[in-house]
Design a protein around this motif. Structure first.
Motif, PDB file in Angstrom:
ATOM      1  N   SER A   1       0.822  -1.212   0.000  1.00 56.19           N
ATOM      2  CA  SER A   1       0.000   0.000   0.000  1.00 56.19           C
ATOM      3  C   SER A   1       0.858   1.264   0.000  1.00 56.19           C
ATOM      4  CB  SER A   1      -0.931   0.002   1.207  1.00 56.19           C
ATOM      5  OG  SER A   1      -0.190   0.052   2.422  1.00 56.19           O
ATOM      6  N   ARG A   2       2.105   1.170   0.464  1.00 54.17           N
ATOM      7  CA  ARG A   2       2.981   2.348   0.511  1.00 54.17           C
ATOM      8  C   ARG A   2       3.519   2.719  -0.872  1.00 54.17           C
ATOM      9  NH1 ARG A   2       6.851   0.286   5.503  1.00 54.17           N
ATOM     10  NH2 ARG A   2       5.195  -0.043   7.051  1.00 54.17           N
TER      11      ARG A   2
ATOM     12  N   SER B   1      11.698   3.892   4.271  1.00 49.32           N
ATOM     13  CA  SER B   1      10.683   3.569   5.288  1.00 49.32           C
ATOM     14  C   SER B   1      11.204   2.549   6.275  1.00 49.32           C
ATOM     15  CB  SER B   1       9.415   3.053   4.620  1.00 49.32           C
ATOM     16  OG  SER B   1       9.651   1.812   3.988  1.00 49.32           O
TER      17      SER B   1
ATOM     18  N   THR C   1      11.906   4.159  -1.729  1.00 51.20           N
ATOM     19  CA  THR C   1      10.849   4.408  -0.750  1.00 51.20           C
ATOM     20  C   THR C   1      10.840   3.333   0.329  1.00 51.20           C
ATOM     21  OG1 THR C   1       9.477   5.506  -2.422  1.00 51.20           O
ATOM     22  CG2 THR C   1       8.360   4.712  -0.444  1.00 51.20           C
TER      23      THR C   1
END
Length: 539
Positions: free
Chosen positions: A84-85, A102, A98
């Motif tokens: 979902s990120r 994270s 990303t």
């Protein structure tokens, strides 16, 4: 170069919050092997060609293809929550960066500290993410390792009521779904009655999950601690009893039927009882269905308004396989069928009860009972091998289906015209004719003789579906012959039109060879022509 991405051969475990190092190492090796790593780290790409493909033609078709391959590999190697990120990212390198960034915000030490803090709260609220210690608890419960599970719970007592993502169930839910009876029994000892009522994200209790799995001892363990579990369900959810029937777990259904209050099944206009009865009939658990129906005959036409949106009579009319008219037995099987004697089934005001399976015999210390049990099992296996047990079971099903049908029709006979129309009884009548259920048609005519004016359309249906027994039965009714001719359907077709059409495939399949099939079709047309002519002459 064509790049295939097998979804199960990229990483050992999809990316979570505690396995980035292992995941990234596997992903890098995979991308190097498939010539995709230069998209992620161009400086690390060593090839003879001095101009990597993304430098030669940044917007080329080849680059887009490689980017899509690398991005897809990353996406299918992530857990749904991690995915979902990066769902909206279209660059493989940006997606990789990303996830790398994270990871710094979700390091193992940070997660463990967060979960431990939550576990220490008096309310027992635990992290709803499957990470850190909770993932460990999930694995222990799923693998059936009670010692490890117990050690974990000793360290984090409140975790016993924790809801573990992505399903939102407790460790008890996990153990039940995995079929680990020993873990379930031990967890139930540690949990309060209220904790046993915790529901997962789908609104299911641990008992409902046990009904799905079909391990009866799990249900016995749970219900003995909290009997209210059999009636605890969210709105628009099926009962554990109905679920056991839907999953065709006979022993589980027998047990849950014995502990589920009939008052609960009959409340809310009988909604739960109707659904259970339909599932029981559909699973051919006819002894349970008959026991409930003969106590509450009005359930015959009671509608389930939430799930199936039908009633037991309609369900029965769609099951020709449980009636004798649908049997296709060889001559020797018919002889055995006629010789088998089955004890009459109690009805009406008799004290009728179904037999619960006795699980104590196998563990009994009485040697005589053990020997008799072994001999009984040997006899059953022998009868099964000879095919006799199947014939016995078939005859028992036929007897129960007949009892259920008669019970239903007795109730229907007392309904007025409006109630018959509202209950969908006419539709069930048509369905029975379509399926060639002679027994159903006979009992329905007896129960609703004032509806014989509808037999004309049913007569045509018997011809269209090639059910000779139903055809002969309806044609033999003197009171209805005058209504059969002239007959036309909504397309202005007569009985002869129906006879001229090709038989349904299920009927043709019963006859081997095109020549015999053609002969059968001609016979149907001739019979329909003769009867139509005869009716016209009498008219």
């Amino acid at each position: 170069m064509t790049t295939n991405i097998p979804p199960t051969s990229i990483v050992v475990e999809v990316l979570g919050d505690d396995n980035y190092d292992d995941w990234s190492a596997c992903m890098k090796s995979y991308m190097l092997a498939h010539d995709l790593w230069d998209l992620i780290d161009p400086a690390d790409h060593q090839e003879v060609d001095s101009k990597p493909i993304d430098h030669r033609e940044g917007d080329s078709k080849a680059w887009r293809k490689k980017n899509a391959a690398a991005l897809h590999a990353i996406q299918i190697s992530c857990s749904p929550r991690i995915l979902s990120r990066i769902r909206s990212i279209i660059s493989a390198k940006v997606a990789w960066d990303t996830l790398s960034n994270s990871q710094q915000q979700h390091s193992p030490s940070h997660e463990v500290q967060s979960v431990e803090s939550e576990l220490s709260q008096v309310s027992g609220s635990v992290s709803n993410e499957m990470n850190g210690p909770l993932l460990t608890l999930y694995k222990h419960a799923h693998n059936g390792d009670w010692d490890a599970t117990k050690n974990y719970l000793d360290q984090y007592p409140n975790a016993i009521r924790a809801t573990i993502e992505p399903y939102g169930g407790t460790a008890l839910h996990v153990a039940v779904s995995a079929g680990n009876l020993n873990i379930v029994e031990e967890l139930v000892k540690l949990m309060s009655e209220k904790e046993l009522e915790i529901q997962d994200n789908a609104g299911n209790t641990a008992l409902f999950s046990a009904a799905t799995v079909g391990i009866t001892k799990m249900a016995e363990c749970l219900v003995s601690k909290n009997p209210n579990l059999v009636t605890l369900l969210d709105e628009d959810k099926t009962t554990p009893l109905a679920e056991a029937c839907a999953r065709n777990h006979k022993d589980m259904a027998l047990y849950l039927y014995s502990v589920t209050p009939v008052e609960f099944l009959c409340q809310d206009n009988g909604n739960h009882g109707s659904l259970f009865l339909q599932y029981a009939i559909g699973a051919q658990m006819l002894d349970i269905a008959f026991d409930f129906l003969h106590r509450f005959p009005y359930m015959t036409t009671t509608m389930d308004i939430d799930v199936v949106k039908s009633n037991p009579l309609i369900r029965l009319s769609a099951m020709p396989e449980i009636f004798q008219s649908a049997s296709r037995l060889a001559l020797w099987q018919q002889w055995i069928y006629s010789c088998i004697s089955i004890e009459p089934i109690a009805t009406g005001g008799d004290n009728f009860c179904i037999c619960m399976p006795d699980r104590s015999v196998s563990g009994s210390k009485n040697i005589t009972l053990q020997v008799l049990s072994k001999l009984c099992g040997f006899a059953i296996n022998l009868l099964t091998f000879l095919g006799i047990k199947q014939i016995y079971d078939l005859k028992k099903i036929h007897i129960y289906s007949d009892k259920i049908l008669r019970c239903m029709c007795e109730y229907i006979s007392n309904l007025d015209h409006e109630e018959i129309l509202e209950a969908g009884i006419i539709g069930a009548f048509h369905a029975a004719v379509k399926h060639g259920m002679v027994e159903f048609v006979i009992e329905m005519i007896k129960a609703c003789p004032h509806h014989t004016y509808r037999l004309g359309n049913m007569f045509m249906s018997s011809v269209a579906n090639r059910h000779e027994k139903v055809f002969s039965l309806i044609y033999g009714l003197e009171t209805g012959r005058a209504l059969f001719f002239p007959l036309v359907d909504s397309s202005s077709n007569t009985v002869l039109h129906q006879a001229a059409k090709l038989s349904p495939p299920s009927q043709l399949a019963r006859i081997s060879g095109a020549a015999l099939q053609m002969q059968r079709e001609l016979q149907w047309y001739k019979v329909s022509f003769v009867h139509s002519t005869s009716l016209k002459r009498k008219k």
